[in-house]
Design an enzyme around this catalytic site. Sequence first.
Site, mmCIF file in Angstrom:
data_model
loop_
_atom_site.group_PDB
_atom_site.id
_atom_site.type_symbol
_atom_site.label_atom_id
_atom_site.label_comp_id
_atom_site.label_asym_id
_atom_site.label_seq_id
_atom_site.Cartn_x
_atom_site.Cartn_y
_atom_site.Cartn_z
ATOM 1 N N GLU A 136 -16.513 -8.996 0.984
ATOM 2 C CA GLU A 136 -16.812 -8.077 2.089
ATOM 3 C C GLU A 136 -17.547 -8.827 3.212
ATOM 4 O O GLU A 136 -17.282 -8.628 4.392
ATOM 5 C CB GLU A 136 -17.673 -6.930 1.549
ATOM 6 C CG GLU A 136 -17.942 -5.841 2.534
ATOM 7 C CD GLU A 136 -17.021 -4.636 2.371
ATOM 8 O OE1 GLU A 136 -16.339 -4.510 1.345
ATOM 9 O OE2 GLU A 136 -16.996 -3.828 3.308
ATOM 10 N N SER A 142 0.855 -1.197 0.000
ATOM 11 C CA SER A 142 0.000 0.000 0.000
ATOM 12 C C SER A 142 0.883 1.237 0.000
ATOM 13 O O SER A 142 1.679 1.443 0.924
ATOM 14 C CB SER A 142 -0.903 0.008 1.239
ATOM 15 O OG SER A 142 -1.344 1.331 1.480
ATOM 16 N N ASP A 188 -22.524 -0.773 -3.639
ATOM 17 C CA ASP A 188 -21.223 -0.112 -3.756
ATOM 18 C C ASP A 188 -20.374 -0.715 -4.867
ATOM 19 O O ASP A 188 -19.759 -0.007 -5.669
ATOM 20 C CB ASP A 188 -20.461 -0.206 -2.426
ATOM 21 C CG ASP A 188 -21.244 0.384 -1.274
ATOM 22 O OD1 ASP A 188 -22.238 1.087 -1.538
ATOM 23 O OD2 ASP A 188 -20.888 0.127 -0.110
ATOM 24 N N GLY A 222 -17.409 6.832 3.891
ATOM 25 C CA GLY A 222 -18.668 6.351 3.327
ATOM 26 C C GLY A 222 -18.704 6.463 1.813
ATOM 27 O O GLY A 222 -19.771 6.484 1.210
ATOM 28 N N SER A 268 -14.489 3.094 -0.326
ATOM 29 C CA SER A 268 -13.117 2.796 -0.728
ATOM 30 C C SER A 268 -12.887 1.284 -0.710
ATOM 31 O O SER A 268 -12.148 0.757 -1.540
ATOM 32 C CB SER A 268 -12.115 3.515 0.176
ATOM 33 O OG SER A 268 -12.339 3.192 1.524
ATOM 34 N N SER A 269 -13.533 0.586 0.210
ATOM 35 C CA SER A 269 -13.301 -0.859 0.275
ATOM 36 C C SER A 269 -13.876 -1.568 -0.952
ATOM 37 O O SER A 269 -13.222 -2.440 -1.534
ATOM 38 C CB SER A 269 -13.843 -1.468 1.572
ATOM 39 O OG SER A 269 -15.206 -1.189 1.715
#
Length: 392
Positions: free
Chosen positions: A165, A75, A177, A129, A132-133
């Site tokens: 998720e 990362s 999402d 919110g 990003s995940s």
Amino acid sequence: MQQPQDINRPMADKVQQKFEALFKAKPLVIRSPGRVNIIGEHTDYNEGFVLPGAIDKAIYVAVSTRTDKTIHLYSVDFDETLQVNLADIKPVKGWATYVLGVVDQLVKNGHPINGFNLALDGDVPIGAGLSSSAAVECATAFALNELFSLGIDKMEMVKMAQKAEHSFAGVRVGIMDMFASMFGKKDHVIKLDCRSLQHEYVPFQLHNMKLVLFNTNVEHSLASSEYNVRRQQCEQGVAWIKERHPQVNSLRDATMEMLNQYVKPKDEIIYRRCKYVVEEIQRLLNGCEDLKKGDIAALGQKMFQTHEGLSKEYGVSCKELDFLVDYVKGNLAVLGARMMGGGFGGCTINIIKNEAIDGLAADITKAYKQAMALDLTYYIAEIEQGTSLVAQ
Ligand code: GLA
């Protein structure tokens, strides 16, 4: 290769350079965006509709193959590395779990993947919110699908990202999402039927207004546990109705009469949760018509109603979000505002006239600091295209 217009070239170049310096190989680079949702909150897992769009803030992932069976992750943002064996994939703390969750899905579904290197960076604010995940999951699925020529279609990748998720982050999220990140289209929002997964692109042009996100900069720890509780409460409501109406499989099928008859007498809280959802599904359908007619004022009023419902009936707001919505209410330059996403922190989404944005942002930042002793940040969100390959 045709370049997407919205690509943040410096960000894509940076992740590519970091990747090359660390792994001494030339990567594929994939962009996968965050999302906003105009209206239709907590409706996806109730088989209702949602109205999200992908945005100009995205996760960038660079990948290349390895000859062994290990996965090397890096990362850029956190300057952290992680190495794991393909045979030993399990959830970890932090950003890498979203990558590994997708790898786990690919392996479980029998897709032939090998070891790989992956570096990741992005400008989707974390914990705001903006999903990003989901963006990391979609970027990973898309990247590995390209890298290993797996031939998986986008819809299947979306479903795998959602399952990742569930199993690796432990939150039973709906499909919104990932769908928005993967299928986003520039200047369009997606009216998605979360039961049939049929979708329609609705033009989204605000002309003299913009979508502005005010970030509370809080993420209360309740968020994921309460999310799962809300799902259970909705399922309980459906179960009570189903005793009399076996054809009702979700709150999509429920009416207010059913709720009043079979849920209200049993549990007032569950009744209020379900009532919000049934109303929100209808509100979205009406709001979509407003949007198609170009009646942003009417759509904006519905956004305020959604906030009221999320805060008072569904119980997923918090004092910081309520403060930000209350602050802009009554301001003629703000056509609509509400909390966005799962709740308990993150951003409010606002439709604001261009000329008022700077002044309002300055005022609300000051007021928020005074009231909550917290810094507010804000972003303008442009609606952009979904997941794509940006360098190879
Ligand atoms: C989170 C979840 C979505 C959706 C929203 C609420 O963002 O990931 O699936 O349920 O909350 O609308």
